[in-house]
Motif scaffolding. Structure first.
Motif, mmCIF file in Angstrom:
data_model
loop_
_atom_site.group_PDB
_atom_site.id
_atom_site.type_symbol
_atom_site.label_atom_id
_atom_site.label_comp_id
_atom_site.label_asym_id
_atom_site.label_seq_id
_atom_site.Cartn_x
_atom_site.Cartn_y
_atom_site.Cartn_z
ATOM 1 N N GLU A 97 -1.609 0.215 -39.186
ATOM 2 C CA GLU A 97 -2.010 1.363 -40.002
ATOM 3 C C GLU A 97 -1.057 2.543 -39.826
ATOM 4 O O GLU A 97 -0.762 3.244 -40.778
ATOM 5 C CB GLU A 97 -3.442 1.783 -39.636
ATOM 6 C CG GLU A 97 -4.061 2.756 -40.593
ATOM 7 C CD GLU A 97 -4.267 2.171 -41.990
ATOM 8 O OE1 GLU A 97 -3.847 2.833 -42.955
ATOM 9 O OE2 GLU A 97 -4.835 1.081 -42.104
ATOM 10 N N SER A 98 -0.578 2.748 -38.606
ATOM 11 C CA SER A 98 0.287 3.905 -38.333
ATOM 12 C C SER A 98 1.578 3.865 -39.154
ATOM 13 O O SER A 98 2.150 4.911 -39.456
ATOM 14 C CB SER A 98 0.629 3.979 -36.847
ATOM 15 O OG SER A 98 1.393 2.849 -36.458
ATOM 16 N N ILE A 99 2.021 2.657 -39.521
ATOM 17 C CA ILE A 99 3.216 2.548 -40.365
ATOM 18 C C ILE A 99 2.852 2.096 -41.782
ATOM 19 O O ILE A 99 3.714 1.699 -42.556
ATOM 20 C CB ILE A 99 4.285 1.623 -39.727
ATOM 21 C CG1 ILE A 99 3.720 0.246 -39.394
ATOM 22 C CG2 ILE A 99 4.905 2.279 -38.501
ATOM 23 C CD1 ILE A 99 4.754 -0.759 -38.910
ATOM 24 N N LYS A 100 1.552 2.140 -42.071
ATOM 25 C CA LYS A 100 1.009 1.846 -43.403
ATOM 26 C C LYS A 100 1.490 0.499 -43.936
ATOM 27 O O LYS A 100 1.962 0.392 -45.069
ATOM 28 C CB LYS A 100 1.332 2.969 -44.374
ATOM 29 C CG LYS A 100 0.690 4.277 -43.961
ATOM 30 C CD LYS A 100 0.961 5.365 -44.940
ATOM 31 C CE LYS A 100 0.311 6.678 -44.641
ATOM 32 N NZ LYS A 100 -0.313 6.919 -43.401
ATOM 33 N N GLN A 101 1.352 -0.546 -43.091
ATOM 34 C CA GLN A 101 1.828 -1.868 -43.472
ATOM 35 C C GLN A 101 0.797 -2.945 -43.167
ATOM 36 O O GLN A 101 0.057 -2.845 -42.198
ATOM 37 C CB GLN A 101 3.089 -2.214 -42.684
ATOM 38 C CG GLN A 101 4.262 -1.361 -43.026
ATOM 39 C CD GLN A 101 5.481 -2.177 -43.368
ATOM 40 O OE1 GLN A 101 5.597 -3.329 -43.000
ATOM 41 N NE2 GLN A 101 6.395 -1.571 -44.078
ATOM 42 N N ASP A 102 0.799 -3.960 -44.016
ATOM 43 C CA ASP A 102 0.090 -5.198 -43.715
ATOM 44 C C ASP A 102 1.051 -6.069 -42.910
ATOM 45 O O ASP A 102 2.273 -5.967 -43.067
ATOM 46 C CB ASP A 102 -0.289 -5.948 -44.997
ATOM 47 C CG ASP A 102 -1.454 -5.308 -45.738
ATOM 48 O OD1 ASP A 102 -2.163 -4.461 -45.152
ATOM 49 O OD2 ASP A 102 -1.647 -5.659 -46.918
ATOM 50 N N VAL A 103 0.502 -6.935 -42.072
ATOM 51 C CA VAL A 103 1.319 -7.880 -41.314
ATOM 52 C C VAL A 103 1.230 -9.226 -42.029
ATOM 53 O O VAL A 103 0.176 -9.852 -42.050
ATOM 54 C CB VAL A 103 0.826 -8.015 -39.856
ATOM 55 C CG1 VAL A 103 1.663 -9.049 -39.105
ATOM 56 C CG2 VAL A 103 0.847 -6.662 -39.147
#
Length: 144
Positions: free
Chosen positions: A105-111
């Motif tokens: 969430e902190s880098i606004k990304q899905d893995v």
């Protein structure tokens, strides 16, 4: 905060890596993992095991398990790999609303799921999981 649950789909690739990284960063907190469609009883993927071993973390004993309502009730924080998993958990277990977030969430990304996609896909997923785990660990430690 006493417990964190890390969730992906099969519970053999991403969430075991996230669990190991968070458990190492937060030894005072119970960290576990599960899957929304777990390959119940399966060990962690060999590539995930090798990547964790290279970091001095052993996930050999990991066995996949299915997420349950009890796990959700017991967890203070639930970290998913993507927005779809977050929505799935919140809709299936309404009591989780407000405590389910993406790990990155902190880098606004899905893995993205590296399952059956080779070393490069696993390394990319691990970079995102590691960045997210570090950010969450820092955040959690502020509230000790």
């Amino acid at each position: 905060m006493k417990s964190v649950l890390v969730v992906c789909i099969g519970n053999i690739c991403r969430s075991p890596m996230g669990e190991a990284l968070l458990a190492a960063a937060l030894p005072q907190i119970a960290v576990s993992s599960a899957g929304t469609g777990a390959l119940i009883g399966h060990p962690a993927d060999d590539i995930a095991k090798a990547l964790m071993s290279a970091r001095g973390l052993d996930i050999e004993a990991h066995r996949a398990r299915q997420i349950t309502q009890l796990m959700c009730q017991q967890a203070d924080l639930i970290l998913t790999m993507d927005e779809g998993q977050r929505r799935h958990i919140e809709s299936r277990y309404p009591l989780t609303r407000g405590k389910v977030f993406r790990i990155a969430e902190s880098i606004k990304q899905d893995v993205p799921d590296p399952y059956r996609q080779g070393q490069d896909a696993f390394e990319h997923a691990l970079q995102l999981i590691d960045a997210g785990a570090q950010a969450w660990a820092e955040r959690i430690q502020k509230f000790k």
